[in-house]
Motif scaffolding. Sequence first.
Motif, PDB file in Angstrom:
ATOM      1  N   LEU A  38      98.358  68.336  -7.207  1.00  0.00           N
ATOM      2  CA  LEU A  38      98.833  68.292  -8.612  1.00  0.00           C
ATOM      3  C   LEU A  38      97.726  67.613  -9.716  1.00  0.00           C
ATOM      4  O   LEU A  38      96.608  66.878  -9.208  1.00  0.00           O
ATOM      5  CB  LEU A  38      99.794  66.882  -8.732  1.00  0.00           C
ATOM      6  N   ALA A  42     102.472  62.436  -9.868  1.00  0.00           N
ATOM      7  CA  ALA A  42     103.980  62.613  -9.942  1.00  0.00           C
ATOM      8  C   ALA A  42     104.766  62.056 -10.616  1.00  0.00           C
ATOM      9  O   ALA A  42     105.777  62.504 -11.238  1.00  0.00           O
ATOM     10  CB  ALA A  42     104.216  62.562  -8.091  1.00  0.00           C
ATOM     11  N   ILE A  45     104.616  63.147 -14.178  1.00  0.00           N
ATOM     12  CA  ILE A  45     105.468  64.507 -14.376  1.00  0.00           C
ATOM     13  C   ILE A  45     106.877  64.494 -14.464  1.00  0.00           C
ATOM     14  O   ILE A  45     107.654  64.759 -15.022  1.00  0.00           O
ATOM     15  CB  ILE A  45     104.964  65.517 -13.075  1.00  0.00           C
TER      16      ILE A  45
END
Length: 54
Positions: A38, A42, A45
Amino acid sequence: MVLVLKKGASKKQIEALEKKIKGKKGIDIIKYCGSVKLKKDALTIQKDLRDEWK
């Protein structure tokens, strides 16, 4: 896991179904751990995706 038994099934038939289910192996998910790279965190996001509705 679901074991469907029909009415009137014999003990041998039930044992055969149990062996069939026990013989199946699951997926080794550990080999996929860390395979996705990524560019952002996370949590960032996830928050961005939730804020799309506004």
